[in-house]
Design an enzyme around this catalytic site. Structure first.
Site, mmCIF file in Angstrom:
data_model
loop_
_atom_site.group_PDB
_atom_site.id
_atom_site.type_symbol
_atom_site.label_atom_id
_atom_site.label_comp_id
_atom_site.label_asym_id
_atom_site.label_seq_id
_atom_site.Cartn_x
_atom_site.Cartn_y
_atom_site.Cartn_z
ATOM 1 N N GLY A 43 1.023 -0.995 -0.240
ATOM 2 C CA GLY A 43 0.178 -0.122 0.521
ATOM 3 C C GLY A 43 0.551 0.972 -0.301
ATOM 4 O O GLY A 43 0.155 1.943 -0.611
ATOM 5 N N CYS A 44 1.465 1.087 0.667
ATOM 6 C CA CYS A 44 3.196 2.642 0.965
ATOM 7 C C CYS A 44 3.205 2.818 -0.634
ATOM 8 O O CYS A 44 3.576 3.785 -0.894
ATOM 9 C CB CYS A 44 3.935 2.133 1.965
ATOM 10 S SG CYS A 44 3.270 2.333 4.113
#
Length: 156
Positions: A43-44
């Site tokens: 996600g990051c």
């Protein structure tokens, strides 16, 4: 938590190259300050690449972008190099700035509750006030959402 209309908490944090950035150094510019849990996680990475891809558009609107996590400068350096990230990643290993903005709290993963960095973004106006806060961020295309909000705020 820093909320819209308040003066944004000051910070002085090093980036992946060791350069210290202070919020006060950016008066007169819009500042996109996004908090993320961990370098080089799915996600990051999506979120960081989204900001990488929108950076030119944001700069044209007078904005600078900073990513902040509790990872150290060395981790940030590897992450930035691996994905060609073209903006500073600020290291806050003690989570002092993260907590000052309220981007720290209870999280749930795989049925376990724990405390950690919340994926949140703060748009700070040229006078140093928080203009907009995103408390729940979808990593993919988030930078596009920020750019659209910045366009709207500049029309007012």
């Amino acid at each position: 938590m820093a909320t819209a209309g308040e003066i944004a908490p000051e910070f002085a944090l090093p980036d992946q190259e060791g350069k210290v950035h202070r919020l006060s150094d950016y008066r007169g510019k819009w500042v996109v300050l996004y908090f993320y849990p961990k370098d080089d996680t799915p996600g990051c990475t999506k979120e960081a690449c989204s900001f990488r891809d929108e950076k030119g558009r944001l700069e044209q609107m007078g904005a600078v972008v900073f990513g902040v996590s509790a990872d150290d400068t060395q981790s940030h350096g590897k992450f930035a190099l691996k994905y060609g990230l073209n903006f500073p990643l600020l290291a806050d290993p003690a989570a002092e700035v993260i907590k000052a903005y309220g981007a720290w709290g209870k999280k749930n993963a795989y049925g376990k509750e724990y405390e950690g960095i919340l994926r949140q973004t703060f748009l700070i106006d040229p006078t140093g006030h928080v203009a907009k806060v995103w408390e729940k961020v979808k990593a993919e295309d988030h930078a596009l959402e920020v750019a659209q909000a910045l366009e709207e705020l500049q029309r007012v």
